[in-house]
Design a protein around this motif. Structure first.
Motif, PDB file in Angstrom:
ATOM      1  N   LEU A  30      36.966  58.257  51.613  1.00 33.52           N
ATOM      2  CA  LEU A  30      38.091  59.177  51.811  1.00 33.52           C
ATOM      3  C   LEU A  30      39.355  58.342  51.653  1.00 33.52           C
ATOM      4  CD1 LEU A  30      37.041  61.197  54.996  1.00 33.52           C
ATOM      5  CD2 LEU A  30      36.815  61.879  52.585  1.00 33.52           C
ATOM      6  N   HIS A  31      40.254  58.782  50.787  1.00 37.83           N
ATOM      7  CA  HIS A  31      41.474  58.025  50.506  1.00 37.83           C
ATOM      8  C   HIS A  31      42.607  58.537  51.400  1.00 37.83           C
ATOM      9  CE1 HIS A  31      43.887  55.500  47.764  1.00 37.83           C
ATOM     10  NE2 HIS A  31      44.812  56.447  47.813  1.00 37.83           N
ATOM     11  N   ILE A  32      43.187  57.631  52.162  1.00 33.33           N
ATOM     12  CA  ILE A  32      44.210  57.980  53.147  1.00 33.33           C
ATOM     13  C   ILE A  32      45.537  57.381  52.678  1.00 33.33           C
ATOM     14  CG2 ILE A  32      44.818  57.811  55.614  1.00 33.33           C
ATOM     15  CD1 ILE A  32      42.015  58.770  55.522  1.00 33.33           C
ATOM     16  N   ASP A  33      46.476  58.219  52.269  1.00 32.28           N
ATOM     17  CA  ASP A  33      47.763  57.762  51.729  1.00 32.28           C
ATOM     18  C   ASP A  33      48.827  57.745  52.823  1.00 32.28           C
ATOM     19  OD1 ASP A  33      47.420  57.365  48.844  1.00 32.28           O
ATOM     20  OD2 ASP A  33      46.858  59.483  48.817  1.00 32.28           O
ATOM     21  N   VAL A  34      49.224  56.546  53.211  1.00 37.86           N
ATOM     22  CA  VAL A  34      50.253  56.403  54.245  1.00 37.86           C
ATOM     23  C   VAL A  34      51.580  56.035  53.568  1.00 37.86           C
ATOM     24  CG1 VAL A  34      50.938  55.168  56.344  1.00 37.86           C
ATOM     25  CG2 VAL A  34      48.509  55.654  55.912  1.00 37.86           C
ATOM     26  N   LEU A  65      48.236  51.867  51.943  1.00 41.12           N
ATOM     27  CA  LEU A  65      49.519  51.800  52.644  1.00 41.12           C
ATOM     28  C   LEU A  65      50.662  51.653  51.646  1.00 41.12           C
ATOM     29  CD1 LEU A  65      48.673  49.479  55.664  1.00 41.12           C
ATOM     30  CD2 LEU A  65      48.767  51.962  55.618  1.00 41.12           C
ATOM     31  N   MET A  66      51.466  52.688  51.527  1.00 41.37           N
ATOM     32  CA  MET A  66      52.664  52.636  50.677  1.00 41.37           C
ATOM     33  C   MET A  66      53.850  52.474  51.609  1.00 41.37           C
ATOM     34  SD  MET A  66      51.451  55.608  48.104  1.00 41.37           S
ATOM     35  CE  MET A  66      50.226  56.139  49.279  1.00 41.37           C
ATOM     36  N   ILE A  67      53.886  51.314  52.249  1.00 40.26           N
ATOM     37  CA  ILE A  67      54.901  51.051  53.280  1.00 40.26           C
ATOM     38  C   ILE A  67      55.394  49.618  53.137  1.00 40.26           C
ATOM     39  CG2 ILE A  67      53.784  52.666  54.890  1.00 40.26           C
ATOM     40  CD1 ILE A  67      52.731  50.258  56.465  1.00 40.26           C
TER      41      ILE A  67
END
Ligand code: DX5
Ligand code: ZN
Length: 214
Positions: A30-34, A65-67
């Motif tokens: 499951l891909h979780i985009d933050v 994590l796009m942070i």
């Protein structure tokens, strides 16, 4: 092909139902985009939601994590059930240290490259990586058009992996459907992320199956 449906496109009002549906599918991850509204122009969701996802599903949590400063959140990602933690090359000043810290925390380490970032920048860290994520859209939103040059970057990543004796898998994220998925599969990708293609399909389980069979 390993399939990682991006929950960014799921209906969060019915998260438990969506996860139940995905559990019946052939999706392995499951891909979780933050997103933090700083590294990318959008804000998504983070730890409390991840905890629920982890509680409701047995799938591998593939956390993107796009942070900025992602190293600050390694322990939190692990606590929320993260199995793979992917940070952006562009967001890390000390990428080598961050990769070691992710692995020391007991997770697999991935590095994502924006469309404008060349694959050759991974040459000194590729041997330590479990996953390379080639972004085939500029990160921030689901439903964008696939950037064709990602196919060349998948080929380059494959060459680098072989040359350096790395075990890293190649993931491609953004604009994936059966057609673009086939292009990256032929170029050597191991994992595809798919958001809108899966969740806007009248039959998401079948959409996952089609990607899985690539
Ligand atoms: C984009 C995200 C992607 C996105 C993919 O910034 O990293 O994971 O959810 O969505 P689609 O498959 O619709 O391009
Ligand atoms: Zn993503």
């Amino acid at each position: 092909m390993i399939v990682s449906p991006s929950l960014l496109s799921a209906d969060f009002g019915y998260l438990a139902k969506e996860l139940e549906m995905l559990d019946k599918s052939e999706a392995e991850y499951l891909h979780i985009d933050v997103m933090d509204g700083v590294f990318v122009p959008n804000i998504s969701f983070a730890f409390p939601v991840m905890k629920c996802i982890d509680r409701l599903s047995d799938k591998i949590l593939d956390v993107h994590l796009m942070i900025v400063e992602p190293h600050k959140y390694i322990d939190e990602v692990k606590k929320c059930g993260g199995d793979i933690m992917t940070v952006h090359y562009e967001a890390c000043t000390h990428i080598h240290r961050t990769i070691q810290q992710i692995k020391d925390a007991g997770m697999k380490a991935g590095v994502a490259l924006n469309p404008g970032t060349p694959v050759c920048l991974l040459s000194e860290i590729i041997a330590d990586l479990d996953m390379v994520c080639i972004m085939s859209v500029n990160p921030g939103y689901s439903g964008q058009e696939f950037i064709e040059n990602a196919v060349n970057k998948v080929r380059e990543a494959k060459e680098l992996i072989v040359k350096k004796g790395s075990k890293a898998l190649i993931q491609v994220d953004g604009g994936i459907n059966v057609e673009t998925g086939k292009l990256v599969a032929d170029a050597g990708a191991d994992i595809v992320v798919a958001g809108s293609y899966v969740f806007s399909s009248p039959d998401p389980i079948e959409a996952v199956r089609l990607l899985h069979n690539l």
